[in-house]
Design an enzyme around this catalytic site. Structure first.
Site, PDB file in Angstrom:
ATOM      1  CG  HIS A 105    -107.395  16.348 -33.318  1.00 24.91           C
ATOM      2  ND1 HIS A 105    -107.012  15.050 -33.097  1.00 24.91           N
ATOM      3  CD2 HIS A 105    -108.757  16.355 -33.200  1.00 24.91           C
ATOM      4  CE1 HIS A 105    -108.085  14.301 -32.873  1.00 24.91           C
ATOM      5  NE2 HIS A 105    -109.154  15.080 -32.919  1.00 24.91           N
ATOM      6  CD  GLU A 106    -110.862  19.405 -32.567  1.00 25.56           C
ATOM      7  OE1 GLU A 106    -111.736  19.078 -33.393  1.00 25.56           O
ATOM      8  OE2 GLU A 106    -110.639  18.741 -31.541  1.00 25.56           O
TER       9      GLU A 106
ATOM     10  CG  HIS B 263    -112.244  16.447 -36.650  1.00 26.41           C
ATOM     11  ND1 HIS B 263    -112.485  15.134 -36.984  1.00 26.41           N
ATOM     12  CD2 HIS B 263    -111.817  16.446 -35.359  1.00 26.41           C
ATOM     13  CE1 HIS B 263    -112.206  14.371 -35.937  1.00 26.41           C
ATOM     14  NE2 HIS B 263    -111.790  15.137 -34.954  1.00 26.41           N
TER      15      HIS B 263
ATOM     16  CG  HIS C  18    -113.036  14.197 -43.193  1.00 25.73           C
ATOM     17  ND1 HIS C  18    -113.031  13.144 -42.304  1.00 25.73           N
ATOM     18  CD2 HIS C  18    -113.462  13.666 -44.368  1.00 25.73           C
ATOM     19  CE1 HIS C  18    -113.417  12.048 -42.915  1.00 25.73           C
ATOM     20  NE2 HIS C  18    -113.698  12.343 -44.171  1.00 25.73           N
TER      21      HIS C  18
END
Length: 611
Positions: A400-401, A404, A407
């Site tokens: 998940h991190e 980020h 991105h």
């Protein structure tokens, strides 16, 4: 590894920051080599803040003058972002470090001054007559800032005069008070004592170990962890309630000050998200609550429980006695999962994990709880974890991190500073997208019924926690702010009773709600960043659609998704997602995600019959 840390591990005690080996921590040198370099850069930046004042009253003179002012403003902002990111990350590593706290305090004070000194820019630009401003926008000098100026024009109805904007800007540091009080209390001052874990060892109870204990097989341990954890929050409940009330009142004040109908409308306007998106999410989830009740009943039966409590909802229904995913294994699992995103994506992430030390891995005393990614235009896209090898969810959290961080990695390489920083609405897509890839990869690697049931169970719980649970949080925020806007008192009793009503609605009649659970509303850090949590639900809904599109598609679908990452903040998030292939202006992505949830619940029930 230091002898002190080895000793702490043997005693199951959370180590101090100084006892954590350097290779397990992030390398912040992409921002500043050390605190002394930060101090020097900070002094230079603080001195340069005054230069922006020389443009005041002159922005109407020419396009070149306006361009010079914006160049100076963004340069100050870029330098300030690097300073603030470094100060924040060092403090996140150890909130009890007085030097780190002092540096962060100095930065926040100066950031307030920066906001005050630049507060004249927006109202002065908007005071330029329309014809002159439109002519300015055609000038080559303003080309790098044309989109920024166009977005500013949309804010004209909510921009005040120069004096009023200055007054609001002067409150920048003050606005951090509720969040800072909450963080210091919960991350530093609160102590939860010791507890016996699932293997009978005595360990220190903390935010991270609490999460790990709730995922364990022994119900008595889970119950004791739940009771002991909330006992500490109960002791501080009045203080936290007053702190949160202050945060809500701040949100309401700024919504009114800027002429919005509500604080919620103001929060969504910043990202150009229609308020209907928020309400449609709540409506869609409310309609599908019976499916959630069905899942809880299936969980109760499969766990052979007479009744089901909150502390029963995180433990795997089909536990594996040998769950162990050491850090290096978790990294390889994530890298393997994101392979469909191409060689460039994988190579950059691999370097971040293994060479550039993006990640601060493990828990230490005073460290911020949970996990986050914190990127900036100038530095690496860092990741904070409190990684536990005995929790599969922490592998998904790492994925998940990493979503980020990648991105940010793509955005920095494809956008200039004014447009690289994507909105939070978009952020929660890239992160949960990676979780979908990890689930798909693990499912494709096993045909074992029990292993597949474990993964389905985890995916069901992920959707439950991200769409259903975060939507419940979103309802709570909507209710607390609406009450404040009606002039009602935001008391501890109001918060608990409001939350209790939501718990009853979201868990159903057959679920046993412990009295302590109404205190949960006092421990959610995201509530201090109002109207953030709904984006987890919309983000996962979009991610489910986009991940299927990429996995089932070809080069074009992959390019569309990578284009979304590269767009950064150059497009409103709704438009960026539409270009990638999902339209969040309609409720369909949410409804589709809830259909996936219902299908997974059915698979869980059916496949469990084969054990």
């Amino acid at each position: 590894m230091s002898d002190i840390m080895k000793s702490n591990i043997m005693r199951n005690k959370v180590p101090t920051r100084s006892d954590v080996p350097e290779e397990f921590t992030w390398d912040l040198s992409s921002l500043f080599k050390n605190g002394e370099e930060w101090d020097s850069s900070f002094r230079e930046w603080e001195k340069n803040l005054e230069t922006i004042a020389s443009f005041q009253g002159r922005l109407h003179e020419s396009a070149d003058m306006l361009a010079q002012c914006l160049h100076e403003m963004f340069q100050l902002s870029e330098n300030g972002e690097a300073l603030g990111t470094y100060a924040h990350l060092v403090l996140a590593g150890d909130g009890g470090d007085p030097v780190a706290a002092e540096r962060f305090g100095r930065f926040m004070s100066a950031a307030g001054k920066e906001a005050e000194l630049t507060s004249f820019i927006a109202p002065e630009i908007l005071a330029i007559d329309d014809k002159t401003l439109q002519n300015f926008l055609q000038a080559e000098a303003l080309a790098p800032y044309k989109l920024w100026l166009q977005l500013l024009l949309e804010e004209k109805p909510h921009t005040l005069g120069a004096k009023e904007e200055k007054l609001l800007a002067m409150q920048t540091e003050l606005l951090q008070t509720p969040s800072n009080v909450f963080d210091q209390l919960t991350d530093v001052d609160m102590k939860f004592g010791t507890i016996q874990d699932h293997s009978g060892e005595t360990i220190e109870l903390s935010h991270a170990t609490y999460s790990s204990l709730l995922h364990g097989p022994n119900r008595d341990v889970r119950r004791q962890a739940f009771k002991q954890y909330y006992q500490v929050f109960d002791a501080h409940k009045n203080m936290i309630a007053a702190t949160y009330a202050g945060s809500v009142q701040q949100d309401v004040f700024f919504g009114k000050a800027r002429g919005f109908a509500s604080a919620r409308e103001r929060a969504l306007f910043v990202e150009r998200v229609p308020i209907e998106v928020y309400d449609r999410l709540v409506d869609a989830v409310r309609q599908r609550l019976p499916v959630l009740y069905r899942y809880y009943e299936i969980r109760r039966k499969l766990m052979n429980l007479d009744d089901i409590h909150m502390y029963d909802t995180y433990a795997p229904i089909f536990p594996d006695a040998d769950v162990n995913y050491p850090w290096d294994t978790a990294v390889e699992m994530v890298l393997d999962a994101v392979a469909p995103l191409g060689n460039e994506y994988v190579a950059a992430l691999k370097s971040g994990f293994k060479e550039e030390r993006w990640c601060d891995r493990y828990e230490n005393q005073g460290k911020s709880s949970g996990a986050f990614s914190c990127g900036s235009f100038r530095g690496k896209p860092y990741i904070l974890m409190n990684f536990k090898s005995d929790v599969l969810d922490h592998v998904f959290t790492l994925a998940h991190e990493a979503g980020h961080s990648m991105h940010t990695w793509y955005s920095v390489r494809n956008q200039t500073f004014p447009y690289y920083n994507y909105t939070l609405f978009a952020a929660e897509v890239a992160s949960t997208f990676n979780e979908q890839l990890l689930h798909h990869a693990l499912m494709s690697q096993t045909t074992d019924v029990r292993s597949r049931l474990q993964l389905i169970n985890r995916q069901v719980d992920a959707i439950r926690a991200t769409i259903f649970r975060q939507t419940m949080f979103a309802e709570f925020e909507r209710e607390t702010h609406a009450a404040a806007e009606r002039g009602e008192a935001l008391t501890l009793q109001f918060f608990r009773s409001t939350y209790q009503t939501l718990l009853e609605a979201y868990f159903g009649e057959r679920f046993t709600l412990d009295d302590e659970l109404s205190l949960e509303c006092l421990r959610i850090p995201h509530f201090y960043h109002a109207f953030y949590v709904y984006k987890y639900a919309t983000g996962l809904s979009a991610a489910i659609a986009l991940s299927r599109r990429v996995l089932e598609g070809g080069a074009q679908e992959l390019d569309d998704y990578l284009g979304f990452l590269k767009a950064g903040g150059s497009l409103p998030p709704i438009e960026a997602l539409a270009r990638a292939g999902v339209d969040m202006r309609t409720p369909q992505p949410v409804l589709d995600a809830l259909e996936v949830f219902e299908s997974l619940v059915a698979d869980l029930e059916d496949l469990s019959q084969k054990l």
